[in-house]
Write a protein that holds these residues in place. Sequence first.
Motif, PDB file in Angstrom:
ATOM      1  N   GLU A 166      40.877  29.551  45.260  1.00  0.00           N
ATOM      2  CA  GLU A 166      39.560  30.152  45.011  1.00  0.00           C
ATOM      3  C   GLU A 166      38.809  30.367  46.317  1.00  0.00           C
ATOM      4  OE1 GLU A 166      38.610  28.602  40.476  1.00  0.00           O
ATOM      5  OE2 GLU A 166      37.917  27.372  42.167  1.00  0.00           O
ATOM      6  N   SER A 167      38.905  29.407  47.215  1.00  0.00           N
ATOM      7  CA  SER A 167      38.226  29.505  48.506  1.00  0.00           C
ATOM      8  C   SER A 167      38.750  30.665  49.348  1.00  0.00           C
ATOM      9  CB  SER A 167      38.392  28.184  49.263  1.00  0.00           C
ATOM     10  OG  SER A 167      37.880  28.273  50.555  1.00  0.00           O
ATOM     11  N   VAL A 168      40.073  30.803  49.429  1.00  0.00           N
ATOM     12  CA  VAL A 168      40.641  31.826  50.315  1.00  0.00           C
ATOM     13  C   VAL A 168      40.665  33.223  49.689  1.00  0.00           C
ATOM     14  CG1 VAL A 168      41.979  30.134  51.614  1.00  0.00           C
ATOM     15  CG2 VAL A 168      43.078  31.382  49.735  1.00  0.00           C
ATOM     16  N   THR A 169      40.405  33.319  48.384  1.00  0.00           N
ATOM     17  CA  THR A 169      40.361  34.631  47.726  1.00  0.00           C
ATOM     18  C   THR A 169      38.952  35.035  47.318  1.00  0.00           C
ATOM     19  OG1 THR A 169      40.815  33.701  45.525  1.00  0.00           O
ATOM     20  CG2 THR A 169      42.724  34.430  46.835  1.00  0.00           C
ATOM     21  N   SER A 170      37.959  34.240  47.671  1.00  0.00           N
ATOM     22  CA  SER A 170      36.588  34.493  47.217  1.00  0.00           C
ATOM     23  C   SER A 170      36.058  35.853  47.656  1.00  0.00           C
ATOM     24  CB  SER A 170      35.644  33.385  47.690  1.00  0.00           C
ATOM     25  OG  SER A 170      35.584  33.366  49.107  1.00  0.00           O
ATOM     26  N   ASP A 171      36.519  36.347  48.781  1.00  0.00           N
ATOM     27  CA  ASP A 171      36.048  37.656  49.262  1.00  0.00           C
ATOM     28  C   ASP A 171      36.673  38.827  48.505  1.00  0.00           C
ATOM     29  OD1 ASP A 171      38.539  37.013  50.453  1.00  0.00           O
ATOM     30  OD2 ASP A 171      38.200  38.492  52.026  1.00  0.00           O
ATOM     31  N   LEU A 172      37.683  38.585  47.708  1.00  0.00           N
ATOM     32  CA  LEU A 172      38.342  39.669  46.980  1.00  0.00           C
ATOM     33  C   LEU A 172      37.539  40.096  45.744  1.00  0.00           C
ATOM     34  CD1 LEU A 172      42.056  38.507  47.269  1.00  0.00           C
ATOM     35  CD2 LEU A 172      40.864  40.257  48.614  1.00  0.00           C
ATOM     36  N   GLY A 173      36.878  39.167  45.085  1.00  0.00           N
ATOM     37  CA  GLY A 173      35.990  39.507  43.986  1.00  0.00           C
ATOM     38  C   GLY A 173      36.630  39.735  42.625  1.00  0.00           C
ATOM     39  N   HIS A 200      51.493  34.325  50.592  1.00  0.00           N
ATOM     40  CA  HIS A 200      50.948  34.391  49.230  1.00  0.00           C
ATOM     41  C   HIS A 200      49.671  35.229  49.217  1.00  0.00           C
ATOM     42  CE1 HIS A 200      52.803  30.167  48.610  1.00  0.00           C
ATOM     43  NE2 HIS A 200      53.529  31.010  47.883  1.00  0.00           N
ATOM     44  N   LEU A 201      48.802  34.935  50.168  1.00  0.00           N
ATOM     45  CA  LEU A 201      47.505  35.606  50.224  1.00  0.00           C
ATOM     46  C   LEU A 201      47.670  37.107  50.413  1.00  0.00           C
ATOM     47  CD1 LEU A 201      44.505  35.109  50.059  1.00  0.00           C
ATOM     48  CD2 LEU A 201      44.510  34.590  52.504  1.00  0.00           C
ATOM     49  N   ASP A 202      48.638  37.496  51.212  1.00  0.00           N
ATOM     50  CA  ASP A 202      48.918  38.917  51.431  1.00  0.00           C
ATOM     51  C   ASP A 202      49.314  39.599  50.121  1.00  0.00           C
ATOM     52  OD1 ASP A 202      49.555  41.313  53.114  1.00  0.00           O
ATOM     53  OD2 ASP A 202      51.599  40.857  52.437  1.00  0.00           O
ATOM     54  N   VAL A 203      50.191  38.987  49.350  1.00  0.00           N
ATOM     55  CA  VAL A 203      50.630  39.570  48.077  1.00  0.00           C
ATOM     56  C   VAL A 203      49.461  39.632  47.093  1.00  0.00           C
ATOM     57  CG1 VAL A 203      52.131  39.250  46.063  1.00  0.00           C
ATOM     58  CG2 VAL A 203      53.055  38.940  48.377  1.00  0.00           C
ATOM     59  N   ILE A 204      48.664  38.575  47.021  1.00  0.00           N
ATOM     60  CA  ILE A 204      47.516  38.552  46.115  1.00  0.00           C
ATOM     61  C   ILE A 204      46.510  39.640  46.500  1.00  0.00           C
ATOM     62  CG2 ILE A 204      45.509  37.189  45.380  1.00  0.00           C
ATOM     63  CD1 ILE A 204      47.395  34.677  45.740  1.00  0.00           C
TER      64      ILE A 204
END
Length: 159
Positions: free
Chosen positions: A55-62, A17-21
């Motif tokens: 939110e925690s695992v995508t916080s660095d994406l901005g 999921h994180l890769d696609v996001i």
Amino acid sequence: MRRAVCPGSFDPITNGHLDVIARAARLYDTVHVAVMINQAKKGLFTIEERIGLIESVTSDLGNVKVESFHGLLVDFCKQREIPAIVKGLRAVSDFDYELQMAQMNMGLTGVETLFVPTNPAYSFLSSSLVKEVAQWGGDVAHLVPPQVLDSLNAKLQQQ
């Protein structure tokens, strides 16, 4: 501003999921991660817990916004003026189902669906599989982000 949505149940969010996001976040100004509320399904994590983990695992994406939704995804898109849905595809079987959904969504509201082939490292990965393997004591550390692993292990110990 270019906006897209990545929908799913994310119970829990996986590295796939994180890769696609993350890939969508490189292509769009804002990526909405829409966490589906399905009253008929009891998830391992609450909606609030899922949102917090994402939110925690995508916080660095901005440029990622995480929200819950219920009902039709195209209504979520229409309310937020989001013209595109980004979906990851793992296999041909995913494509058969997702193509029908994409055609329905286009017919209902004109929302486009973009398919992103899954990174081969995650082609077998699903939240259900992660939960099942973890429940039986298998090592899923390479399949989910560290904070998700901690939450998953804590949640399974409560059961």
